[in-house]
Design an enzyme around this catalytic site. Structure first.
Site, PDB file in Angstrom:
ATOM      1  N   GLY A 288       0.718  -1.306   0.075  1.00  0.00           N
ATOM      2  CA  GLY A 288       0.105   0.045  -0.018  1.00  0.00           C
ATOM      3  C   GLY A 288       0.799   1.100  -0.063  1.00  0.00           C
ATOM      4  O   GLY A 288       1.194   1.916  -1.016  1.00  0.00           O
ATOM      5  N   CYS A 289       1.039   1.641   1.336  1.00  0.00           N
ATOM      6  CA  CYS A 289       1.708   3.321   1.394  1.00  0.00           C
ATOM      7  C   CYS A 289       3.230   3.154   0.783  1.00  0.00           C
ATOM      8  O   CYS A 289       3.607   4.086   0.350  1.00  0.00           O
ATOM      9  CB  CYS A 289       1.696   3.661   2.770  1.00  0.00           C
ATOM     10  SG  CYS A 289      -0.114   3.595   3.422  1.00  0.00           S
ATOM     11  N   ILE A 290       4.198   1.841   0.829  1.00  0.00           N
ATOM     12  CA  ILE A 290       5.392   1.869   0.500  1.00  0.00           C
ATOM     13  C   ILE A 290       5.537   2.048  -1.055  1.00  0.00           C
ATOM     14  O   ILE A 290       6.151   2.767  -1.595  1.00  0.00           O
ATOM     15  CB  ILE A 290       5.937   0.590   0.916  1.00  0.00           C
ATOM     16  CG1 ILE A 290       6.381   0.683   2.615  1.00  0.00           C
ATOM     17  CG2 ILE A 290       7.484   0.693   0.246  1.00  0.00           C
ATOM     18  CD1 ILE A 290       6.826   1.798   3.119  1.00  0.00           C
TER      19      ILE A 290
ATOM     20  N   THR B  53       4.106   5.492  -2.310  1.00  0.00           N
ATOM     21  CA  THR B  53       5.377   6.417  -2.103  1.00  0.00           C
ATOM     22  C   THR B  53       6.318   6.347  -3.156  1.00  0.00           C
ATOM     23  O   THR B  53       6.823   7.014  -3.820  1.00  0.00           O
ATOM     24  CB  THR B  53       5.794   6.660  -0.745  1.00  0.00           C
ATOM     25  OG1 THR B  53       4.600   6.715   0.298  1.00  0.00           O
ATOM     26  CG2 THR B  53       6.893   7.263  -0.371  1.00  0.00           C
TER      27      THR B  53
END
Length: 222
Positions: A155-157, A160
């Site tokens: 998700g966030c990794i 980003t």
């Protein structure tokens, strides 16, 4: 056959999978290592991320020792925002229980010992860049290399890392310092990231680079 063994040859054949390498002016971002992920009382808490925290602390110590910029993020759903499609997709974000405890669960793990000069961005979506001034902070410091740690890999990794390379940054993901609730999702997404959005490297490589790279002193404007 592993996911990597299955997809890597095809990606390489079609021109993906080159190496970005480290740049000259790094910054470290620690993504969402908060109670929401590390506290077992949380809906999405997982003690499996303890090794991720420990490895992140090693990278964090090296970045601080060398004087490189350090940033943190945490995720907190917007009560209005989650009423729309994103709330219907991510049910736990929009549940009354989640919204009631969101503020306390967004607190960073105290072992990170965030300093006053290390900005914290509160985001409502996966990427550290979405709806935050992260871009402006990196540009002001002349950062060309973003070292990414934290959770979650799928998700966030991943989001980003994609945002970073879209901004022409050296997108560097530290293998042992990122994690996910699903080992399968973790490994599959690390492969995708390494082939498309950045370089997946070890803690040892990252620490050696940070220690060997001269930090540029940032002078606050005004």
């Amino acid at each position: 056959m592993t996911y990597e063994a299955e997809v890597r040859p095809s990606y390489l054949l079609h021109g993906f999978g080159g190496r970005i390498g480290f740049g000259q002016r790094p910054a470290l971002v620690v993504i969402d290592l908060a109670r929401s992920w590390l506290d077992e009382s949380s809906q999405q808490g997982s003690c499996r991320l303890e090794p991720v925290l420990e490895h992140t602390l090693s990278v964090l110590a090296a970045a601080r020792e060398a004087g490189h910029p350090v940033f943190f993020t945490t995720m907190q759903p917007d009560p209005v925002d989650v009423r729309g499609p994103i709330g219907r997709k991510m049910l736990q974000m929009s549940s009354p229980r989640a919204l009631a405890t969101a503020a306390s669960m967004a607190e960073l793990d105290p072992r990170l010992e965030r300093r006053n000069d290390e900005p914290l961005f509160v985001k409502a979506r996966a990427s550290a860049f979405w709806g935050t001034p992260f871009d402006a902070y990196l540009n002001a410091r002349g950062v060309d290399t973003l070292i990414i740690t934290g959770c979650s890999t799928s998700g966030c990794i991943r989001a980003t890392a994609e945002s970073a390379i879209n901004r022409n940054l050296h997108s560097i993901i530290v293998r042992e310092a990122v994690g996910d609730r699903s080992p399968t999702a973790h490994e599959a997404n690390l492969t995708d990231i390494d082939l498309r959005y950045g370089d997946v490297v070890t803690v040892a490589e990252t620490v050696a680079y940070l220690r060997a790279t001269t930090a540029e002193k940032f002078v606050q404007p005004g």
